[in-house]
Design an enzyme around this catalytic site. Structure first.
Site, PDB file in Angstrom:
ATOM      1  N   LYS A 164       0.859  -1.187   0.000  1.00 15.34           N
ATOM      2  CA  LYS A 164       0.000   0.000   0.000  1.00 15.34           C
ATOM      3  C   LYS A 164       0.896   1.238   0.000  1.00 15.34           C
ATOM      4  O   LYS A 164       1.929   1.249   0.690  1.00 15.34           O
ATOM      5  CB  LYS A 164      -0.878  -0.057   1.260  1.00 15.34           C
ATOM      6  CG  LYS A 164      -1.940   1.017   1.392  1.00 15.34           C
ATOM      7  CD  LYS A 164      -2.776   0.740   2.654  1.00 15.34           C
ATOM      8  CE  LYS A 164      -3.875   1.738   2.910  1.00 15.34           C
ATOM      9  NZ  LYS A 164      -4.684   1.396   4.106  1.00 15.34           N
TER      10      LYS A 164
ATOM     11  N   SER B 225      -9.571   1.412   3.307  1.00 14.00           N
ATOM     12  CA  SER B 225      -8.765   2.240   2.443  1.00 14.00           C
ATOM     13  C   SER B 225      -7.735   1.468   1.628  1.00 14.00           C
ATOM     14  O   SER B 225      -7.172   2.014   0.686  1.00 14.00           O
ATOM     15  CB  SER B 225      -8.048   3.304   3.270  1.00 14.00           C
ATOM     16  OG  SER B 225      -7.166   2.699   4.200  1.00 14.00           O
TER      17      SER B 225
ATOM     18  N   SER C 181      -9.511  -1.207   7.376  1.00  8.41           N
ATOM     19  CA  SER C 181      -9.020  -1.029   6.002  1.00  8.41           C
ATOM     20  C   SER C 181      -8.311  -2.206   5.378  1.00  8.41           C
ATOM     21  O   SER C 181      -8.004  -2.164   4.190  1.00  8.41           O
ATOM     22  CB  SER C 181      -8.098   0.180   5.936  1.00  8.41           C
ATOM     23  OG  SER C 181      -8.882   1.331   5.892  1.00  8.41           O
TER      24      SER C 181
HETATM   25  N1  GLN Z   1     -12.921   3.517   7.119  1.00  7.71           N
HETATM   26  C1  GLN Z   1     -12.227   3.897   8.311  1.00  7.71           C
HETATM   27  C2  GLN Z   1     -11.847   5.345   8.238  1.00  7.71           C
HETATM   28  O1  GLN Z   1     -12.220   5.949   7.308  1.00  7.71           O
HETATM   29  C3  GLN Z   1     -11.034   3.028   8.506  1.00  7.71           C
HETATM   30  C4  GLN Z   1      -9.886   3.380   7.651  1.00  7.71           C
HETATM   31  C5  GLN Z   1      -8.682   2.562   7.913  1.00  7.71           C
HETATM   32  O2  GLN Z   1      -8.756   1.498   8.532  1.00  7.71           O
HETATM   33  N2  GLN Z   1      -7.554   3.092   7.506  1.00  7.71           N
HETATM   34  O3  GLN Z   1     -11.195   5.876   9.068  1.00  7.71           O
END
Ligand code: GLN
Length: 479
Positions: A79, A154, A178
């Site tokens: 990532k 994400s 994520s």
């Molecule tokens: N969807 C969650 C957020 O927007 C988690 C994102 C993540 O785990 N990086 O913060």
């Protein structure tokens, strides 16, 4: 043989045995990327020349019978919020679009030391803030199973790259779901290790008390293999766990052991918020475990309802502090339109950050401001403790907790972009796990209209071995 169909472990074994050359695996991956990634958009950058050079080096070592690492010659993606000395580290943001890190993240260093071939860096919601990869400041990623839908987020680029066979495994990061949620949306496996299990050094910080790096893979066995490589104490990350307390284990060696006499807790009231097909698939998985020797108990987690509010206060508060470093001076984009130093800060940030990141910085700054600190941030910390307590109580009665990964399957691109609250609510099942710091995995457990459904299994802190075993059991013998 179709190389791209192999799992990471199979490929690794065949490369080590001299049956497949790493160079052929790398060629197959790049052919696939060149054929499909213009549409899917999983990668922000790829490293073709470097990948072929690494593959050649591995193939030569194997031919000369020299020792090689645990991922020798296997094409892997990371990532793009993990620092690498090769390529840029954009974090999906315009503010870091041209940022080149002077060092490698520890997880990246460990992959390289295991002789993995890092083929590219994958797309993400800007600064990992989002659940659909639609907040990326760089590009759009689509779900490889249905191009009109999101891959989740994400780590949507990592999930899409694995699902579309554009790499054999990928690293993601999980602050509130994520890794697990995009794995669920793309029909693959995704493991969020215990907080502290994998070093966060070189992972661009979002919510430092929640962030954790982990694998997205074709199956559970591969999660074990990758965890073997990336786990461990790191003196550069003071929150990484001391190995005397939680030693690194050989998870690959134990992943196929069938768990005996185990108890699974389910939380009936949590099924209310999910689509009926999702509920049916998760209930089938629970039935499967019952037939395989599990005792199922029903529990309640009374503070679970507060998880979203708690998470979005703590994560944004930490983000507002972490993102203060992007000032147009130290890192990344600097505005060309600034007339004085205040404008260097404000215009660089205004031009560099996207709308969701700005929203979160404002939310977090508000929660931390002197008049509201007690009412919001401190309250959220207290609520976090209560949520943690729910997990401790559950694990006093059961070995695992099972629930869906997400309330729905992959949604349509654009469906939730105008309603951030709707987007936040889609994290209901994953975020409490980060607040508690415990490990959890998502594995596919069914389909609704050809879209995969994720089963989430949660275990107590540092019980990854047990977690991987129960997930593997489902994967290999589910009906
Ligand atoms: N969807 C969650 C957020 O927007 C988690 C994102 C993540 O785990 N990086 O913060």
């Amino acid at each position: 043989m179709q190389i791209l169909k192999l799992t990471c472990k199979n490929l690794r074994d065949k490369i080590a045995a001299g049956e497949i050359k790493s160079i052929n695996a790398v060629s197959a991956v790049f052919e696939q990327i060149e054929k499909n990634d213009a549409k899917i958009g999983a990668y922000i950058s790829t490293f073709k020349e470097q990948s072929f050079a690494k593959a050649k080096e591995v193939d030569e070592k194997i031919a000369a019978q020299k020792p090689v690492g645990a991922l020798a010659g296997v094409p892997i993606a990371i990532k793009d919020n993990m620092c690498s000395t090769f390529g840029a580290t954009t974090c999906g943001s315009k503010i870091l679009q041209n940022f080149h890190s002077p060092y490698d993240a520890t997880a990246v260093e460990k992959l390289l030391a295991a002789d993995a071939v890092i083929v590219g860096k994958t797309n993400l919601d800007e600064f990992a803030m989002g659940s659909s990869t639609e907040n990326s400041g760089i590009k759009q990623t689509v779900n490889p199973l249905d191009y009109s839908r999101v891959p989740g987020g994400s780590s949507g680029g990592s999930a899409a790259a694995v699902a579309a066979e554009m790499c054999f495994a990928a690293l993601g990061s999980d602050t509130g779901g994520s890794i697990r949620q995009p794995a669920g949306f793309c029909g693959i496996a995704g493991l969020k290790p215990t907080y502290g299990r994998v070093s966060r050094y070189g992972l661009v910080a979002y919510g430092s008390s929640l962030d954790q790096i982990g694998p997205l893979t074709k199956n559970v066995e591969d999660c074990a293999l990758i965890l073997n490589v990336i786990a461990g104490h790191d003196e550069k990350d003071s929150t990484s766990i001391d190995e005397k307390i939680a030693p690194v284990q050989d998870w690959l060696a134990t992943v196929n052991t069938k768990p005996q006499n185990f108890k699974i807790a389910v939380v009936p009231e949590l099924f209310k918020g999910a689509d009926s097909e999702v509920v049916a698939a998760v209930k089938n998985a629970i039935e499967f475990y019952k037939k395989n020797g599990a005792e199922i108990i029903e529990i309640s987690m009374p503070h679970f309802d507060y998880a979203i509010a708690t998470y979005y206060l703590i994560a944004t508060a930490e983000a507002s502090s972490n993102l203060a470093r992007y000032d147009g001076v130290h890192y990344g984009h600097r505005s060309k339109n600034a007339n004085d130093y205040i404008e260097v800060y404000s215009k660089s940030r205004d031009e560099g950050f996207g709308p969701e990141v700005k929203r979160r910085i404002m939310l977090g700054t508000y929660a931390l401001s002197s008049g509201y600190y007690d009412a919001y941030y401190l309250k959220a910390l207290k609520a976090r403790n209560l949520i943690r307590g729910d997990f401790t109580a559950a694990f006093a009665k059961a070995d695992y907790i099972i629930m869906p990964t997400s309330p729905t399957t992959a949604f349509k691109i654009g469906e939730k972009t105008n309603d951030p609250l709707q987007m936040y609510l889609s994290d209901i099942y994953t975020i409490a796990v980060n607040l508690a710091g415990v490990p959890a995995i998502s594995v596919p457990c069914g389909n609704d209209n050809n879209l995969p459904i994720g089963l989430q299994i949660i275990a107590p802190a540092f019980e990854e071995a047990k977690l991987l075993q129960i997930a593997r059991l489902f994967e290999i013998s589910r009906p």
